[in-house]
Design a protein around this motif. Structure first.
Motif, PDB file in Angstrom:
ATOM      1  N   GLY A  55       0.824  -1.203   0.000  1.00 30.09           N
ATOM      2  CA  GLY A  55       0.000   0.000   0.000  1.00 30.09           C
ATOM      3  C   GLY A  55       0.844   1.233   0.000  1.00 30.09           C
ATOM      4  O   GLY A  55       2.039   1.223  -0.214  1.00 30.09           O
ATOM      5  N   THR A  56       0.178   2.348   0.270  1.00 29.13           N
ATOM      6  CA  THR A  56       0.856   3.631   0.273  1.00 29.13           C
ATOM      7  C   THR A  56       0.431   4.424   1.472  1.00 29.13           C
ATOM      8  O   THR A  56      -0.567   4.156   2.126  1.00 29.13           O
ATOM      9  N   THR A  57       1.212   5.427   1.743  1.00 27.80           N
ATOM     10  CA  THR A  57       0.798   6.414   2.725  1.00 27.80           C
ATOM     11  C   THR A  57      -0.041   7.443   2.011  1.00 27.80           C
ATOM     12  O   THR A  57      -0.257   7.379   0.817  1.00 27.80           O
ATOM     13  N   GLY A  58      -0.511   8.448   2.754  1.00 27.82           N
ATOM     14  CA  GLY A  58      -1.302   9.488   2.124  1.00 27.82           C
ATOM     15  C   GLY A  58      -0.561  10.210   1.031  1.00 27.82           C
ATOM     16  O   GLY A  58      -1.145  10.741   0.123  1.00 27.82           O
ATOM     17  N   SER A  59       0.739  10.280   1.106  1.00 30.65           N
ATOM     18  CA  SER A  59       1.507  10.962   0.083  1.00 30.65           C
ATOM     19  C   SER A  59       1.806  10.090  -1.095  1.00 30.65           C
ATOM     20  O   SER A  59       2.412  10.493  -2.055  1.00 30.65           O
ATOM     21  N   GLY A  60       1.406   8.852  -1.042  1.00 28.45           N
ATOM     22  CA  GLY A  60       1.636   7.966  -2.164  1.00 28.45           C
ATOM     23  C   GLY A  60       2.937   7.223  -2.100  1.00 28.45           C
ATOM     24  O   GLY A  60       3.362   6.607  -3.058  1.00 28.45           O
ATOM     25  N   LYS A  61       3.642   7.222  -0.975  1.00 28.00           N
ATOM     26  CA  LYS A  61       4.912   6.512  -0.862  1.00 28.00           C
ATOM     27  C   LYS A  61       4.675   5.107  -0.337  1.00 28.00           C
ATOM     28  O   LYS A  61       3.925   4.880   0.597  1.00 28.00           O
ATOM     29  N   ALA A  62       5.353   4.171  -0.934  1.00 29.60           N
ATOM     30  CA  ALA A  62       5.191   2.789  -0.533  1.00 29.60           C
ATOM     31  C   ALA A  62       5.767   2.578   0.860  1.00 29.60           C
ATOM     32  O   ALA A  62       6.706   3.189   1.290  1.00 29.60           O
ATOM     33  N   LYS A  66      -0.246  -2.949   4.250  1.00 24.97           N
ATOM     34  CA  LYS A  66      -0.633  -3.187   2.863  1.00 24.97           C
ATOM     35  C   LYS A  66      -2.139  -3.399   2.776  1.00 24.97           C
ATOM     36  O   LYS A  66      -2.605  -4.520   2.753  1.00 24.97           O
ATOM     37  N   PRO A  67      -2.922  -2.316   2.754  1.00 24.38           N
ATOM     38  CA  PRO A  67      -4.378  -2.459   2.675  1.00 24.38           C
ATOM     39  C   PRO A  67      -4.805  -2.935   1.296  1.00 24.38           C
ATOM     40  O   PRO A  67      -4.082  -2.806   0.320  1.00 24.38           O
ATOM     41  N   ALA A  68      -5.983  -3.484   1.251  1.00 25.31           N
ATOM     42  CA  ALA A  68      -6.518  -3.971  -0.024  1.00 25.31           C
ATOM     43  C   ALA A  68      -7.050  -2.804  -0.828  1.00 25.31           C
ATOM     44  O   ALA A  68      -7.796  -1.975  -0.327  1.00 25.31           O
ATOM     45  N   GLY A  69      -6.669  -2.745  -2.095  1.00 28.65           N
ATOM     46  CA  GLY A  69      -7.234  -1.749  -2.990  1.00 28.65           C
ATOM     47  C   GLY A  69      -8.656  -2.123  -3.355  1.00 28.65           C
ATOM     48  O   GLY A  69      -9.128  -3.231  -3.074  1.00 28.65           O
ATOM     49  N   PRO A  70      -9.377  -1.226  -4.006  1.00 23.70           N
ATOM     50  CA  PRO A  70     -10.780  -1.498  -4.356  1.00 23.70           C
ATOM     51  C   PRO A  70     -10.902  -2.523  -5.471  1.00 23.70           C
ATOM     52  O   PRO A  70     -10.018  -2.680  -6.301  1.00 23.70           O
ATOM     53  N   ARG A  71     -12.014  -3.229  -5.478  1.00 23.22           N
ATOM     54  CA  ARG A  71     -12.351  -4.120  -6.592  1.00 23.22           C
ATOM     55  C   ARG A  71     -12.837  -3.271  -7.768  1.00 23.22           C
ATOM     56  O   ARG A  71     -13.467  -2.247  -7.587  1.00 23.22           O
ATOM     57  N   ILE A  72     -12.538  -3.706  -8.970  1.00 18.19           N
ATOM     58  CA  ILE A  72     -12.965  -2.995 -10.174  1.00 18.19           C
ATOM     59  C   ILE A  72     -13.695  -3.977 -11.082  1.00 18.19           C
ATOM     60  O   ILE A  72     -13.159  -5.043 -11.399  1.00 18.19           O
ATOM     61  N   GLU A 160       1.979  -0.830  -7.924  1.00 20.60           N
ATOM     62  CA  GLU A 160       3.051  -0.574  -6.958  1.00 20.60           C
ATOM     63  C   GLU A 160       2.562   0.141  -5.718  1.00 20.60           C
ATOM     64  O   GLU A 160       3.123  -0.041  -4.631  1.00 20.60           O
ATOM     65  N   HIS A 161       1.495   0.942  -5.858  1.00 16.82           N
ATOM     66  CA  HIS A 161       1.060   1.769  -4.729  1.00 16.82           C
ATOM     67  C   HIS A 161      -0.263   1.304  -4.110  1.00 16.82           C
ATOM     68  O   HIS A 161      -0.884   2.049  -3.353  1.00 16.82           O
ATOM     69  N   GLY A 162      -0.679   0.081  -4.414  1.00 18.18           N
ATOM     70  CA  GLY A 162      -1.797  -0.504  -3.693  1.00 18.18           C
ATOM     71  C   GLY A 162      -3.179  -0.053  -4.101  1.00 18.18           C
ATOM     72  O   GLY A 162      -4.097  -0.049  -3.282  1.00 18.18           O
ATOM     73  N   VAL A 530      -5.910   3.690   0.414  1.00 16.87           N
ATOM     74  CA  VAL A 530      -4.511   4.146   0.408  1.00 16.87           C
ATOM     75  C   VAL A 530      -4.287   5.394   1.245  1.00 16.87           C
ATOM     76  O   VAL A 530      -3.211   5.982   1.218  1.00 16.87           O
ATOM     77  N   GLY A 531      -5.302   5.792   1.994  1.00 16.78           N
ATOM     78  CA  GLY A 531      -5.129   6.890   2.932  1.00 16.78           C
ATOM     79  C   GLY A 531      -5.589   8.221   2.395  1.00 16.78           C
ATOM     80  O   GLY A 531      -5.529   8.477   1.190  1.00 16.78           O
ATOM     81  N   PRO A 532      -6.080   9.125   3.268  1.00 14.66           N
ATOM     82  CA  PRO A 532      -6.458  10.471   2.841  1.00 14.66           C
ATOM     83  C   PRO A 532      -5.215  11.301   2.529  1.00 14.66           C
ATOM     84  O   PRO A 532      -4.096  10.900   2.825  1.00 14.66           O
TER      85      PRO A 532
END
Length: 1013
Positions: A55-62, A66-72, A160-162, A530-532
């Motif tokens: 995953g990423t932090t709010g700034s987008g850094k790995a 590692k949270p799950a990203g959304p389903r598409i 790469e960024h979750g 991926v965080g606010p």
């Protein structure tokens, strides 16, 4: 002129274009079919599959958890079938030339595009967005390569960024994004196409706001930062109000220079970079607060320079757009705007005084009369279209992050407004792609598209490069996005709604609310994954307050049609979800939406109208395979007539009438109450200036940012009218406003010669009527039989012979004239003596010669034979007539140039190369950047074509909306719209007059733009 030839077609596996009609609605989290449980799981950061990226932090850094990203879920594509395999591809040749001298600006042959893409769109994308040196293996040659370069970069960064729950979700994301780009449903802003996936810095943002302080180091750094931004193909704006005025002292005891003096250096820097020809020319905005002690000098700066331009032009200096003397005038490379406060506007209304304050300690330097100062602002705008106005109170009342600092400036086109040293990447939807065949709006498809685009835009911030460390920090901390749309004007017309009507404004408001509500809802879902944004914790209350204001504004809209109610209901659900999910997760982005001018990308999407603009005119140019072009009635006109219930026979008659007259007044079978549906920015029924303001006010409450829009005003508008528009913009809650009064700039390039002649004739008729005997009628002269008399040429008469080549066919034209220089005979020699062609040309020459000697005016023949189209046709060897549609077209253009006066030829739209160059030179005592806030004239220009019905073959092939015009444009390669865009700048690439796109300008031929997108 642009030449594009279709050569061979390559069918896909099924050979058919994909269609979205009838497909089931699918969605991502928070849309139809997605459960709140899934959203909650995303918010809680569920487990990811083994081996997947983190995953990423709010700034987008790995890093970290590692949270799950959304389903598409899929909507437009089919599992196992790539979107490229669902369309038919064809190979085309793109050759783009400068209409002034015929030189080739760009050439690339064998490029590959879907068959349903227009010639114009493929030309622009090939020349502007394909990367690599032309003629090398590294050069892109297919739309597939371009889309893949961008989409795969986004997909890789998303992994790469979750941003995805699984590898399958990532693949679906890439396929869906590819489908929407392939089918012109939306487009990223130009820097994405320029830079993403190339060795160049990955600059994805089109809009930047800089900051400058009252130190020499900061001022010099301002020059440097602007240059870096221009180099990357973007624009920048800033507020100079921190700089001390020239009425204040320095610490050394001297007097400060003031911000206006430092504007000179920045203007020169921008002009140098612009002329250097980077990705596109420099675009910039300069803002000054209304309480700055130098506000009057700032307001009058460009109006004073306009006076200088007139004087220099009249003295014979070269004030052309790149002329040798244009650099002697200043402040021409920026749009200027005054930032007004609510206190100032209330003082204007009440007739009160207003204080101008020192920059360092806030003391009162001067007290001025508020109405008088507003009058100076309106007067300057009336004279030269600058300054525009920005409403500080409204802007900061809708500010999501007030704790991070005030909003003090905007980007060059005034649509992006947020923190200093920040940036915004843009993307725009093509609204007409979401209008179904039954003229209902595809709400589900639109919502899905917004979700996908917001996801992609946020991913781009993770890998994007920025020009300075401070812009990098702020952009990653606040992750500002700018989703918007184009083709609103075409959509409204196709739905049978007038632009300046309650129905038009309500539909626009509903769609805008749905777009922003969905964007912020999706942003809240991404925040759960991926965080606010990093700055959210500091501004929780402020962000929630603004979201609630948006939702309340949606509830306040009253629907006019059942379709409005349906869209507003969907928007209400999106705002409800947005608030629920956002209060739990926060939001990923401090800003989400705005309305950009959509210049180049609007053309690449084959949009009829840009941004929020109405249709420019009812007739436009269509480029054809083979390089030719034809002028047609806008394709939205027949759709609008069908929406209004007219029969096909009546539609055809109305379309042909529009082609001939350019407007709908008195069109056969068209009911007067429907006239307003076809009102455009210019023409017989031009939309009133306040109609533009009311449309902006309808959609502004549903935008994070503002609107790139220029309010068109007729030449007859007064300073009072300008002042009233600026006041009404404030009352209606706009964030920014710019106006352009027709003919307020130097050297309007085209004038209405026909209108001038009509006025002269009318004056003569009135004088004759006034001279008639009182109380009695003027006796009619006795009718006399008239018989033409042949006037033979003398035995020895002057003549000239011109050799010519048309499309490779050679010939000779000999014209003999009377001693008074009137042509009386012609001889045309082509092919061998005794051949059929030679005999036909001899007979034709005799018939024309006898008619000329019997008094038939040459201009009558010219008006009938020019634009006659048959082979051979194409390029000629005549520098004054670069392209001819047939031998007849060439012959009578040449005769017109040799024997008709310039005034007669101007009416017919026929000018020499020197005359065209002189027209352009006379146009520019201003500069292209100065014209960024310019717009269109209401008057019909000289040479505006009169129409005739297309051939039966054209009707059969294209339908009644394709009606060819009888006279072509005054300059080969210019569209009718370009001709009507008086005072627009010339394109730096190809030399064609540009047309308005919001408060910027775009070239219809090559796609170059003066501002955003």
């Amino acid at each position: 002129m642009t030449e594009t030839r279709g050569t061979k077609q390559k069918a896909s596996s099924n050979g058919k274009a994909a269609s979205t009609a009838g497909k089931p609605a699918t969605a991502v989290n928070g849309t139809a079919g997605a459960s709140e449980a899934t959203v909650a799981a995303v918010a809680d950061g569920g487990a990811r599959s083994a081996g997947e990226s983190g995953g990423t932090t709010g700034s987008g850094k790995a890093g970290g958890a590692k949270p799950a990203g959304p389903r598409i879920r899929r909507r437009n594509t089919t599992a196992g079938v790539h979107p490229y395999d669902q369309v038919t591809w064809e190979s085309r040749d793109v050759v783009m030339t400068n209409w002034r001298d015929g030189s080739v600006n760009f050439e690339q042959r064998g490029v590959e595009f879907p068959s349903f893409w227009s010639i114009n769109a493929s030309n622009i994308v090939t020349s502007k967005y394909f990367r690599g040196a032309v003629g090398t293996p590294q050069r892109e040659s297919s739309l597939r390569q371009l889309i893949d370069r961008v989409v795969r970069t986004y997909g890789k960064a998303g992994r790469e960024h979750g941003y995805f729950a699984s590898a399958e979700d990532a693949e679906i994301f890439e396929h869906e994004l590819t489908y929407m780009l392939l089918h012109q449903m939306f487009s990223f802003n130009s820097p994405v196409w320029f830079n993403v996936g190339t060795p160049a810095p990955q600059q994805v943002s089109a809009c930047f706001i800089l900051a400058v302080d009252d130190t020499m180091e900061s001022i010099l750094n301002w020059y440097r930062e602007e240059g870096l931004i221009f180099k990357g193909g973007s624009g920048a704006g800033l507020n100079l109000s921190r700089i001390r005025s020239s009425k204040e002292l320095l610490s050394s005891g001297g007097t400060a220079s003031g911000p206006v003096s430092f504007m000179r250096g920045a203007d020169a820097s921008a002009g140098t970079i612009k002329s250097g020809g980077a990705t596109r020319r420099a675009a910039k905005m300069v803002v000054l607060d209304v309480d700055h002690p130098n506000i009057v000098e700032f307001v009058e700066t460009k109006a004073r320079e306009e006076d200088k331009i007139r004087a220099l032009r009249d003295a014979g200096f070269d004030m052309d757009l790149g002329g040798a003397d244009i650099t002697s005038v200043q402040y021409q490379n920026a749009n200027n705007s005054v930032r007004v406060t609510d206190d100032f506007m209330r003082a204007v209304e009440s007739g009160g005084a207003f204080d101008l304050r020192a920059r360092m300690d806030g003391r009162v330097i001067e007290t001025v009369d508020a109405p008088a100062l507003m009058r100076k602002i309106a007067q300057a705008a009336w004279e030269c279209a600058d300054p525009g106005i920005q409403y500080d109170g409204t802007i900061n009342d809708w500010h999501t992050t007030p704790e991070a600092g005030r909003i003090s400036a905007s980007n060059p086109c005034s649509e992006y407004m947020h923190l200093d040293n920040s940036s915004c990447n843009l993307a725009s939807l093509n609204l007409l792609r979401f209008l179904r065949a039954d003229r209902t709006f595809d709400v589900e498809g639109f919502v899905y598209a917004v979700e996908m685009i917001i996801t992609a835009m946020d991913i781009s911030i993770c890998f994007a490069d920025f020009p300075t460390p401070e812009i990098t920090r702020v952009s990653r901390a606040y992750r500002q996005l700018g989703i918007g749309y184009a083709n609103l004007g075409a959509l409204l017309m196709a739905c049978g709604r007038a632009y300046d009507s309650e129905g038009g404004r309500t539909l626009a408001a509903a769609i805008t609310s749905l777009m922003t509500g969905t964007a912020y809802r999706r942003s809240a879902e991404l925040a759960g994954a991926v965080g606010p944004y990093d700055g959210y914790a500091r501004d929780v209350a402020g962000h929630r307050r603004v979201i609630r204001k948006h939702a309340a504004a949606n509830d306040a809209v009253r629907s006019v049609h059942t379709e409005d109610a349906r869209i507003l209901a969907a928007a209400s659900k999106e705002w409800e979800k947005c608030l629920t999910i956002g209060e739990r997760n926060g939001w990923r982005n401090a800003q989400a939406s705005l309305l950009a001018p959509t210049g180049t990308i609007g053309l690449a999407m084959d949009c009829d109208t840009t941004g929020i603009e109405p249709d420019l005119a009812l007739v436009k140019m269509k480029k054809l395979v083979g390089g030719a072009s034809m002028k047609i009635v806008n394709q939205t006109v027949p759709a609008a007539l069908r929406a209004l219930g007219y029969t096909e026979e009546t539609i055809e008659a109305i379309v042909e009438y529009i082609a001939e007259h350019g407007h709908v007044v008195d069109a056969p079978g068209l009911r007067p109450e429907h006239y307003e549906v076809f009102d455009c920015a210019i023409g017989e029924r031009a939309i009133a200036p306040m109609g533009h303001v009311r449309m902006m006010a309808a959609v502004q409450p549903f935008l994070s940012g503002a609107i790139s829009k220029t309010v068109n005003m007729p030449e007859s508008a007064t300073v009072d009218d300008v002042e009233e528009i600026y006041l009404e913009g404030w009352r209606l809650g706009l964030k920014a406003l710019a106006i352009y009064r027709d003919n307020c700039k130097v050297g309007q390039p085209l004038t209405d010669v026909k209108g001038a002649k009509r006025s002269a004739d009318e004056a003569k008729a009135i004088a004759a009527a006034n001279a008639a005997p009182a109380g009695g009628a003027v006796a009619a002269p006795a009718a006399a039989a008239h018989r033409p008399v042949r006037r033979r040429l003398p035995k020895i008469r002057p003549s000239q012979t011109v050799s010519f080549t048309v499309g490779g066919a050679e010939g000779y034209l000999t014209a003999g004239s009377y001693p008074d220089n009137g042509v009386g005979e012609i001889f045309v020699k082509m092919s061998k003596q005794g051949s059929t062609l030679a005999g036909v040309m001899d007979a034709f020459s005799i018939a024309i010669s006898i008619a000329l000697q019997h008094g038939v005016p040459l201009e009558t023949y010219v008006s009938k034979f020019i634009n006659m189209r048959f082979e051979p046709a194409g390029m000629t060897d005549d520098p004054d007539i670069r392209i001819a549609q047939s031998v007849m077209d060439y012959l009578f253009r040449r005769l017109a140039l040799d024997y008709l006066s310039e005034e007669q030829r101007a009416e017919l739209g026929i000018l020499t190369a020197a005359e065209r160059a002189r027209q352009i030179s006379n146009q520019y005592g201003g500069s292209p950047a100065d014209a960024d806030l310019a717009d269109l004239a209401d008057a019909e220009p000289a040479g505006t074509p009169r129409a005739r019905a297309a051939t039966p073959e054209a009707h059969a092939a294209h339908g009644p909306e394709f009606v060819e015009l009888e006279l072509r444009s005054a300059a080969p390669g210019q569209s009718l719209l370009a001709q009507t865009a008086v005072d627009a700048p010339l394109c730096f690439t190809c030399g064609v007059t540009m047309r308005p796109a919001g408060s910027c300008y775009v070239c219809e031929q090559c796609g170059s733009t003066s501002g955003c997108s």
